[in-house]
Design a protein around this motif. Structure first.
Motif, PDB file in Angstrom:
ATOM      1  N   LYS A 135       0.857  -1.177   0.000  1.00  0.00           N
ATOM      2  CA  LYS A 135       0.000   0.000   0.000  1.00  0.00           C
ATOM      3  C   LYS A 135       0.898   1.233   0.000  1.00  0.00           C
ATOM      4  O   LYS A 135       1.760   1.379   0.878  1.00  0.00           O
ATOM      5  N   GLU A 136       0.690   2.095  -0.964  1.00  0.00           N
ATOM      6  CA  GLU A 136       1.452   3.331  -1.062  1.00  0.00           C
ATOM      7  C   GLU A 136       0.490   4.501  -0.918  1.00  0.00           C
ATOM      8  O   GLU A 136      -0.433   4.650  -1.716  1.00  0.00           O
ATOM      9  N   VAL A 137       0.701   5.305   0.103  1.00  0.00           N
ATOM     10  CA  VAL A 137      -0.190   6.435   0.380  1.00  0.00           C
ATOM     11  C   VAL A 137       0.578   7.731   0.161  1.00  0.00           C
ATOM     12  O   VAL A 137       1.658   7.936   0.737  1.00  0.00           O
ATOM     13  N   ILE A 138       0.034   8.591  -0.662  1.00  0.00           N
ATOM     14  CA  ILE A 138       0.632   9.902  -0.936  1.00  0.00           C
ATOM     15  C   ILE A 138      -0.335  10.984  -0.456  1.00  0.00           C
ATOM     16  O   ILE A 138      -1.519  10.973  -0.812  1.00  0.00           O
ATOM     17  N   TYR A 139       0.186  11.903   0.360  1.00  0.00           N
ATOM     18  CA  TYR A 139      -0.639  13.019   0.858  1.00  0.00           C
ATOM     19  C   TYR A 139      -0.132  14.313   0.238  1.00  0.00           C
ATOM     20  O   TYR A 139       1.062  14.637   0.321  1.00  0.00           O
ATOM     21  N   ASP A 140      -1.046  15.083  -0.379  1.00  0.00           N
ATOM     22  CA  ASP A 140      -0.668  16.310  -1.069  1.00  0.00           C
ATOM     23  C   ASP A 140      -1.223  17.557  -0.410  1.00  0.00           C
ATOM     24  O   ASP A 140      -1.306  18.622  -1.034  1.00  0.00           O
ATOM     25  N   GLY A 141      -1.617  17.435   0.855  1.00  0.00           N
ATOM     26  CA  GLY A 141      -2.167  18.574   1.566  1.00  0.00           C
ATOM     27  C   GLY A 141      -3.674  18.656   1.503  1.00  0.00           C
ATOM     28  O   GLY A 141      -4.295  19.393   2.281  1.00  0.00           O
ATOM     29  N   GLU A 142      -4.285  17.903   0.598  1.00  0.00           N
ATOM     30  CA  GLU A 142      -5.747  17.931   0.460  1.00  0.00           C
ATOM     31  C   GLU A 142      -6.372  16.561   0.605  1.00  0.00           C
ATOM     32  O   GLU A 142      -7.455  16.430   1.177  1.00  0.00           O
ATOM     33  N   CYS A 143      -5.731  15.535   0.089  1.00  0.00           N
ATOM     34  CA  CYS A 143      -6.305  14.197   0.193  1.00  0.00           C
ATOM     35  C   CYS A 143      -5.194  13.155   0.233  1.00  0.00           C
ATOM     36  O   CYS A 143      -4.032  13.437  -0.078  1.00  0.00           O
ATOM     37  N   TYR A 144      -5.600  11.949   0.639  1.00  0.00           N
ATOM     38  CA  TYR A 144      -4.687  10.815   0.725  1.00  0.00           C
ATOM     39  C   TYR A 144      -4.982   9.884  -0.452  1.00  0.00           C
ATOM     40  O   TYR A 144      -6.108   9.397  -0.597  1.00  0.00           O
ATOM     41  N   ASN A 145      -3.982   9.656  -1.301  1.00  0.00           N
ATOM     42  CA  ASN A 145      -4.145   8.761  -2.439  1.00  0.00           C
ATOM     43  C   ASN A 145      -3.491   7.433  -2.105  1.00  0.00           C
ATOM     44  O   ASN A 145      -2.292   7.350  -1.889  1.00  0.00           O
ATOM     45  N   CYS A 146      -4.310   6.370  -2.049  1.00  0.00           N
ATOM     46  CA  CYS A 146      -3.794   5.025  -1.746  1.00  0.00           C
ATOM     47  C   CYS A 146      -3.985   4.139  -2.967  1.00  0.00           C
ATOM     48  O   CYS A 146      -5.122   3.794  -3.321  1.00  0.00           O
ATOM     49  N   ASN A 147      -2.895   3.821  -3.620  1.00  0.00           N
ATOM     50  CA  ASN A 147      -2.922   2.944  -4.801  1.00  0.00           C
ATOM     51  C   ASN A 147      -3.964   3.405  -5.828  1.00  0.00           C
ATOM     52  O   ASN A 147      -4.712   2.611  -6.389  1.00  0.00           O
ATOM     53  N   GLY A 148      -4.030   4.740  -6.025  1.00  0.00           N
ATOM     54  CA  GLY A 148      -4.904   5.284  -7.059  1.00  0.00           C
ATOM     55  C   GLY A 148      -6.264   5.748  -6.584  1.00  0.00           C
ATOM     56  O   GLY A 148      -7.015   6.349  -7.349  1.00  0.00           O
ATOM     57  N   GLU A 149      -6.610   5.490  -5.313  1.00  0.00           N
ATOM     58  CA  GLU A 149      -7.911   5.905  -4.777  1.00  0.00           C
ATOM     59  C   GLU A 149      -7.709   7.036  -3.769  1.00  0.00           C
ATOM     60  O   GLU A 149      -6.844   6.956  -2.890  1.00  0.00           O
ATOM     61  N   ASN A 150      -8.521   8.099  -3.901  1.00  0.00           N
ATOM     62  CA  ASN A 150      -8.405   9.256  -3.020  1.00  0.00           C
ATOM     63  C   ASN A 150      -9.361   9.158  -1.832  1.00  0.00           C
ATOM     64  O   ASN A 150     -10.525   8.750  -1.987  1.00  0.00           O
ATOM     65  N   TYR A 151      -8.864   9.559  -0.660  1.00  0.00           N
ATOM     66  CA  TYR A 151      -9.664   9.624   0.563  1.00  0.00           C
ATOM     67  C   TYR A 151      -9.402  10.970   1.227  1.00  0.00           C
ATOM     68  O   TYR A 151      -8.276  11.482   1.203  1.00  0.00           O
ATOM     69  N   LYS A 152     -10.418  11.512   1.832  1.00  0.00           N
ATOM     70  CA  LYS A 152     -10.290  12.842   2.436  1.00  0.00           C
ATOM     71  C   LYS A 152      -9.557  12.805   3.770  1.00  0.00           C
ATOM     72  O   LYS A 152      -8.832  13.735   4.123  1.00  0.00           O
ATOM     73  N   TYR A 153      -9.764  11.726   4.541  1.00  0.00           N
ATOM     74  CA  TYR A 153      -9.230  11.686   5.899  1.00  0.00           C
ATOM     75  C   TYR A 153      -8.372  10.440   6.145  1.00  0.00           C
ATOM     76  O   TYR A 153      -8.612   9.381   5.562  1.00  0.00           O
ATOM     77  N   LEU A 154      -7.391  10.616   7.031  1.00  0.00           N
ATOM     78  CA  LEU A 154      -6.669   9.500   7.628  1.00  0.00           C
ATOM     79  C   LEU A 154      -6.973   9.550   9.121  1.00  0.00           C
ATOM     80  O   LEU A 154      -6.576  10.492   9.817  1.00  0.00           O
ATOM     81  N   ASN A 155      -7.713   8.563   9.618  1.00  0.00           N
ATOM     82  CA  ASN A 155      -8.159   8.541  11.014  1.00  0.00           C
ATOM     83  C   ASN A 155      -7.302   7.613  11.857  1.00  0.00           C
ATOM     84  O   ASN A 155      -6.885   6.541  11.400  1.00  0.00           O
ATOM     85  N   TYR A 156      -7.080   8.020  13.085  1.00  0.00           N
ATOM     86  CA  TYR A 156      -6.250   7.272  14.030  1.00  0.00           C
ATOM     87  C   TYR A 156      -7.097   6.923  15.243  1.00  0.00           C
ATOM     88  O   TYR A 156      -7.864   7.765  15.732  1.00  0.00           O
ATOM     89  N   SER A 157      -7.002   5.697  15.753  1.00  0.00           N
ATOM     90  CA  SER A 157      -7.776   5.330  16.940  1.00  0.00           C
ATOM     91  C   SER A 157      -7.016   4.322  17.784  1.00  0.00           C
ATOM     92  O   SER A 157      -6.174   3.574  17.278  1.00  0.00           O
ATOM     93  N   VAL A 158      -7.325   4.324  19.066  1.00  0.00           N
ATOM     94  CA  VAL A 158      -6.746   3.380  20.025  1.00  0.00           C
ATOM     95  C   VAL A 158      -7.893   2.685  20.736  1.00  0.00           C
ATOM     96  O   VAL A 158      -8.844   3.327  21.184  1.00  0.00           O
ATOM     97  N   SER A 159      -7.830   1.368  20.841  1.00  0.00           N
ATOM     98  CA  SER A 159      -8.885   0.629  21.533  1.00  0.00           C
ATOM     99  C   SER A 159      -8.292  -0.560  22.272  1.00  0.00           C
ATOM    100  O   SER A 159      -7.174  -0.997  21.988  1.00  0.00           O
ATOM    101  N   GLU A 160      -9.043  -1.073  23.233  1.00  0.00           N
ATOM    102  CA  GLU A 160      -8.664  -2.287  23.955  1.00  0.00           C
ATOM    103  C   GLU A 160      -9.416  -3.471  23.368  1.00  0.00           C
ATOM    104  O   GLU A 160     -10.352  -3.311  22.586  1.00  0.00           O
ATOM    105  N   GLY A 161      -9.006  -4.681  23.785  1.00  0.00           N
ATOM    106  CA  GLY A 161      -9.739  -5.866  23.373  1.00  0.00           C
ATOM    107  C   GLY A 161     -11.164  -5.811  23.892  1.00  0.00           C
ATOM    108  O   GLY A 161     -11.385  -5.636  25.086  1.00  0.00           O
ATOM    109  N   THR A 162     -12.132  -5.955  23.006  1.00  0.00           N
ATOM    110  CA  THR A 162     -13.534  -5.787  23.389  1.00  0.00           C
ATOM    111  C   THR A 162     -14.274  -7.108  23.560  1.00  0.00           C
ATOM    112  O   THR A 162     -15.452  -7.108  23.901  1.00  0.00           O
TER     113      THR A 162
END
Length: 450
Positions: A135-162
């Motif tokens: 997976k190659e992700v390129i960020y240009d200041g506006e969107c994240y391009n992952c293998n040719g597909e654009n996404y607006k956000y990169l989200n980060y989360s932390v969780s425990e075993g549920t």
């Protein structure tokens, strides 16, 4: 059945990690998840992991144009910091990132064929070679391009075993999405939802990577047998439920165990919590467990010393301390254990509703004033009556006795498992019209859990 479900879930996870999803697009996300407090995984006494100051963390970003991470069989091998700093750099204000000055991260996933065949979904063919995904992700200041597909956000989360058998105590996840509030928890919750809307409402997303933090000793089939609070001559027993069992398991999984009690200055306190559990060994990297092999079942006792903040793990069927393990515990972790001793779960008959769902929905509701309402429902048939009750204690048991006219219904409080009481026919004298509802050992479970 458990194995089938595990295989199916792995297949879904593999699919989510590898593919894009295109339900309908919704750009109205809010509350971005930028919580990096627990990235470093170092607990202090207040249970703050890493810095809680976002500006302080961002000032330590390794700002570079290219990052790299490598995974093998769903476990990260290198580049954990690169993933985190790529995420932080892309979120930084005035970063200077634009279409002429992009940043990139390359993530390599290697799945060995033996691993894939062990965990594959049932409909897949046998794997004959390893699988490599990049997976190659390129960020240009506006969107994240992952293998040719654009996404607006990169989200980060932390969780425990549920779940009760989660084989990690913490998970850090990165999700590409068109909404800024989507996490893996949302995705899996929607996948098992009864409505298609819950899933489609997530919009378009891709799980970029998940990092699992696992204990040295991992167990499945975690079952709480008993919980007791000790202080001098005071002894109080408590029941458990599934949420409590998961909480205890999560805290235990965060502890670092040692063989020598002197390493952690272990001390016995007069004030402590003892918890007994049935657990099945999944892995033991340091070889700490006696007769340790995968699938071995243990009855283990844990002593949580409240003042000295130490824990001892011992074997219920071994009289000596041979094989005992010891650990330090933080104040915050000890508070989580103490919170499991809920007043409503004291091992005594208490007011509230007790329900039997085996052959009919039958409920017994106890009130403070000694009155009881009994509802017997079978299909469209419902029988209601009121009575009085009293509590009788012996040296070994505690009984609930319900009196109605010349009839007596005797129940014995359960000593283990969920909070409940069972009907004792030999000690009772019941109205024959209720004989279908009250028979030997029929159980009524407490439903007023907090």
């Amino acid at each position: 059945m458990k194995k089938i479900l595990f295989c199916l879930l792995f297949g879904l996870l593999f699919l989510l990690s590898s593919c894009e999803f295109y339900p309908f697009k919704d750009d109205k996300g809010d509350n971005p998840i930028i919580d990096d407090d627990s990235h470093n995984g170092n607990n202090d006494d207040n249970d703050n992991n890493g810095s809680s100051n976002g500006e302080e963390i961002i000032s330590d970003i390794q700002e570079k144009n290219e990052y790299e991470a490598k995974f093998k069989n769903n476990e990260i091998e290198s580049g954990e910091d690169d993933l985190y700093h790529f995420y932080l750099f892309s979120k930084k204000e005035d970063s200077g990132i634009d279409k002429d000055n992009v940043i990139k991260i390359t993530i390599n996933f290697v799945y060995e064929k033996d691993y894939l065949n062990e965990h594959k979904a049932l409909e897949q063919d046998e794997y004959t070679e390893d699988k490599i995904t990049i997976k190659e992700v390129i960020y240009d200041g506006e969107c994240y391009n992952c293998n040719g597909e654009n996404y607006k956000y990169l989200n980060y989360s932390v969780s425990e075993g549920t779940t009760i058998d989660s084989l990690f105590y913490k998970e850090i996840s990165y999700v590409l999405a068109d909404r800024e509030d989507i996490t893996p928890e949302d995705i899996f919750r929607a996948m098992v939802s009864a409505t298609l809307f819950d899933y489609e409402a997530l919009g378009r997303f891709r799980i970029l990577a998940s990092i699992y933090y696992r204990p040295d000793i991992m167990f499945t089939n975690n079952e709480v047998i008993s919980m007791m609070y000790h202080e001098d001559n005071l002894l109080e027993s408590y029941f458990s439920n599934m949420d409590i069992a998961i909480e205890i398991k999560n805290v235990l999984n965060q502890l670092t165990w040692v063989r020598d009690s002197k390493e952690i200055d272990y001390q016995y306190d007069n004030k402590y919590i003892s918890i007994s559990m049935n657990r099945k060994l999944y892995s033991d990297e340091k070889g700490f467990m006696l007769q340790g092999y995968k699938g071995k079942e243990y009855l283990l006792n844990y002593r949580f010393n409240i003042d000295s903040l130490t824990v001892e793990m011992s074997y219920a069927n071994i009289s000596s301390s041979l094989g005992n393990l010891y650990a330090k515990i933080s104040k915050a972790q000890m508070e989580r254990i103490k919170a499991c001793l809920r007043p409503k779960l004291k091992k005594e008959i208490s007011v509230g509703v007790y329900i039997n769902n085996v052959r009919s929905r039958t409920s017994i509701e106890l009130f403070e004033d000694g009155n009881v309402n009994i509802s017997l429902i079978d299909g469209n048939k419902e029988l209601l009556f009121s009575a009085t009750y009293e509590i009788e204690k012996t040296k070994t048991n505690e009984y609930l006795i319900i009196n109605k006219d010349n009839y007596k219904y005797v129940f014995e409080l359960s000593l283990s498992g969920q909070k409940s009481f069972k009907f004792i026919q030999s000690l009772s004298n019941i109205d024959n019209q209720y004989s279908d509802y009250f028979y030997e050992n029929v159980k009524f479970f407490y439903s007023n859990y907090e």
